[in-house]
Design a protein around this motif. Structure first.
Motif, PDB file in Angstrom:
ATOM      1  N   GLU A 133       0.830  -1.202   0.000  1.00  0.00           N
ATOM      2  CA  GLU A 133       0.000   0.000   0.000  1.00  0.00           C
ATOM      3  C   GLU A 133       0.867   1.255   0.000  1.00  0.00           C
ATOM      4  OE1 GLU A 133      -4.033  -0.901   2.448  1.00  0.00           O
ATOM      5  OE2 GLU A 133      -2.174  -1.177   3.580  1.00  0.00           O
TER       6      GLU A 133
ATOM      7  N   CYS B  78       2.170   2.114  -3.365  1.00  0.00           N
ATOM      8  CA  CYS B  78       1.164   2.573  -4.331  1.00  0.00           C
ATOM      9  C   CYS B  78       0.745   4.025  -4.119  1.00  0.00           C
ATOM     10  CB  CYS B  78      -0.084   1.684  -4.244  1.00  0.00           C
ATOM     11  SG  CYS B  78       0.167  -0.025  -4.760  1.00  0.00           S
ATOM     12  N   LEU B  79       0.819   4.482  -2.887  1.00  0.00           N
ATOM     13  CA  LEU B  79       0.250   5.793  -2.557  1.00  0.00           C
ATOM     14  C   LEU B  79       0.952   7.009  -3.158  1.00  0.00           C
ATOM     15  CD1 LEU B  79      -0.853   5.351   1.170  1.00  0.00           C
ATOM     16  CD2 LEU B  79      -2.339   5.924  -0.768  1.00  0.00           C
TER      17      LEU B  79
ATOM     18  N   GLY C 137      -1.812   7.773  -5.608  1.00  0.00           N
ATOM     19  CA  GLY C 137      -2.637   8.504  -4.651  1.00  0.00           C
ATOM     20  C   GLY C 137      -2.370   9.998  -4.711  1.00  0.00           C
TER      21      GLY C 137
ATOM     22  N   TYR D  67      -8.326   5.743  -6.718  1.00  0.00           N
ATOM     23  CA  TYR D  67      -8.110   6.648  -5.591  1.00  0.00           C
ATOM     24  C   TYR D  67      -8.954   7.916  -5.758  1.00  0.00           C
ATOM     25  CZ  TYR D  67      -3.928   4.113  -3.912  1.00  0.00           C
ATOM     26  OH  TYR D  67      -3.059   3.171  -3.400  1.00  0.00           O
TER      27      TYR D  67
ATOM     28  N   GLN E 148     -12.568   7.565  -4.538  1.00  0.00           N
ATOM     29  CA  GLN E 148     -12.683   7.556  -3.075  1.00  0.00           C
ATOM     30  C   GLN E 148     -12.446   8.952  -2.488  1.00  0.00           C
ATOM     31  OE1 GLN E 148     -10.788   3.864  -1.183  1.00  0.00           O
ATOM     32  NE2 GLN E 148      -9.914   3.805  -3.245  1.00  0.00           N
ATOM     33  N   LEU E 149     -11.459   9.665  -3.018  1.00  0.00           N
ATOM     34  CA  LEU E 149     -11.147  10.993  -2.495  1.00  0.00           C
ATOM     35  C   LEU E 149     -12.254  11.990  -2.815  1.00  0.00           C
ATOM     36  CD1 LEU E 149      -7.337  11.147  -3.345  1.00  0.00           C
ATOM     37  CD2 LEU E 149      -8.356  10.964  -1.061  1.00  0.00           C
TER      38      LEU E 149
ATOM     39  N   LEU F 244      -2.652  11.356   3.091  1.00  0.00           N
ATOM     40  CA  LEU F 244      -3.079  10.131   2.418  1.00  0.00           C
ATOM     41  C   LEU F 244      -2.766   8.900   3.251  1.00  0.00           C
ATOM     42  CD1 LEU F 244      -1.929  10.941  -1.235  1.00  0.00           C
ATOM     43  CD2 LEU F 244      -4.297  10.750  -0.431  1.00  0.00           C
TER      44      LEU F 244
ATOM     45  N   ALA G 232      -5.308   6.044   4.787  1.00  0.00           N
ATOM     46  CA  ALA G 232      -5.108   4.604   4.612  1.00  0.00           C
ATOM     47  C   ALA G 232      -5.048   3.902   5.964  1.00  0.00           C
ATOM     48  CB  ALA G 232      -3.832   4.353   3.815  1.00  0.00           C
TER      49      ALA G 232
ATOM     50  N   LEU H 138      -9.171   5.081   2.904  1.00  0.00           N
ATOM     51  CA  LEU H 138      -8.672   5.072   1.533  1.00  0.00           C
ATOM     52  C   LEU H 138      -8.085   3.694   1.257  1.00  0.00           C
ATOM     53  CD1 LEU H 138      -8.160   6.835  -1.002  1.00  0.00           C
ATOM     54  CD2 LEU H 138      -5.888   7.328  -0.069  1.00  0.00           C
TER      55      LEU H 138
ATOM     56  N   THR I 159      -6.483   0.626  -1.107  1.00  0.00           N
ATOM     57  CA  THR I 159      -5.626   0.358  -2.266  1.00  0.00           C
ATOM     58  C   THR I 159      -5.989  -1.009  -2.823  1.00  0.00           C
ATOM     59  OG1 THR I 159      -3.769   1.683  -1.439  1.00  0.00           O
ATOM     60  CG2 THR I 159      -3.259  -0.038  -3.051  1.00  0.00           C
TER      61      THR I 159
ATOM     62  N   LYS J 182      -3.739  -1.112  -8.882  1.00  0.00           N
ATOM     63  CA  LYS J 182      -2.323  -0.930  -9.123  1.00  0.00           C
ATOM     64  C   LYS J 182      -1.606  -2.235  -9.478  1.00  0.00           C
ATOM     65  CE  LYS J 182       0.107   2.013  -8.617  1.00  0.00           C
ATOM     66  NZ  LYS J 182       0.689   2.835  -9.742  1.00  0.00           N
TER      67      LYS J 182
END
Length: 236
Positions: free
Chosen positions: A27, A30-31, A35, A73, A76-77, A190, A194, A199, A201, A227
């Motif tokens: 995770e 990936c952010l 993200g 992402y 969700q954001l 972010l 998570a 949030l 992933t 991802k």
């Protein structure tokens, strides 16, 4: 960074954020790019995350390529910001994108999806364009009459020229190319989301470093759900 893959990399301490135990290494990997791009894309489109978006900023957002790395992402954001979200994706990912929180999901393989038309006839005042090759006229046509911004994650030279022209002519409907600039405070925010489970992933697939070429090829196909991750020391 910059398209490279390596076992070790040097990062400025000013852009480094500690990974809490609630956030896995995958995770955490990936952010930053995906993200961070999603967050800056929405901000570029005028979305705020201080609770004021619904009152003074955009209310109806469109997210294209919503099942991809940046798009999943962004959905969700945008919901966390209090927006009504319409999202596009392929038919096989409709339920997945709806599960991310999208209010309306369009299959881009249908006439309505290709035209980006909201099922509830909403016009968008913010667009996070995560898809490549969507022409500006198609995006402009679905923006609200009183204006809106399309933030483009993969801008070309044409997008940059269009954006400059719109600025000098004070156009209400605008195209804004994203130039990702990492910011520590955004990364901390972010990671906090998570850690709290706000949030998520989604990982499409994992590859060891020795198969990085396969991972890159899959990424270029443009059909990953979430991802694609290259793991150091991963199983062959």
């Amino acid at each position: 960074s910059g398209g490279g893959l390596a076992e070790y990399a040097v990062a400025p301490a000013s852009l480094t954020v500690a990974r809490p135990p609630e956030v896995s290494a995958v995770e955490g990997a990936c952010l930053p790019a995906a993200g961070g791009s999603a967050l800056q894309l929405l901000k570029l489109a005028g979305v705020s995350f201080d609770g004021t978006s619904g009152a003074t900023g955009p209310k109806n957002a469109l997210v294209t390529a919503a099942s991809g790395g940046v798009g999943h992402y962004a959905v969700q954001l945008a919901k966390l910001a209090g927006l009504h979200v319409t999202a596009t994706c392929g038919a096989r990912n409709v339920d997945f994108v709806r599960g991310l929180g999208a209010d309306e999901v369009l299959d881009y393989g249908t006439p309505e999806g290709a035209a980006l038309r909201s099922p509830s006839s909403r016009r968008y005042d913010a667009v996070a364009n995560c898809a490549a090759g969507v022409p500006w006229p198609a995006l402009k046509a679905v923006l609200a009459d009183d204006g809106g911004t399309v933030a483009d994650v993969t801008p070309g030279v044409g997008a940059a020229l269009t954006s400059i022209l719109q600025k000098v002519t004070f156009a209400k409907k605008r195209l804004a190319p994203l130039m990702l600039a990492p910011r520590r405070e955004e990364m901390e925010w972010l990671v906090g989301l998570a850690r709290q489970g706000k949030l998520r992933t989604t990982v499409d697939s994992r590859y060891p470093l020795s198969r990085a070429q396969e991972a890159w090829a899959k990424s270029m196909e443009g059909h990953a759900t979430g991802k694609i991750v290259v793991e150091m020391g991963g199983a062959e």
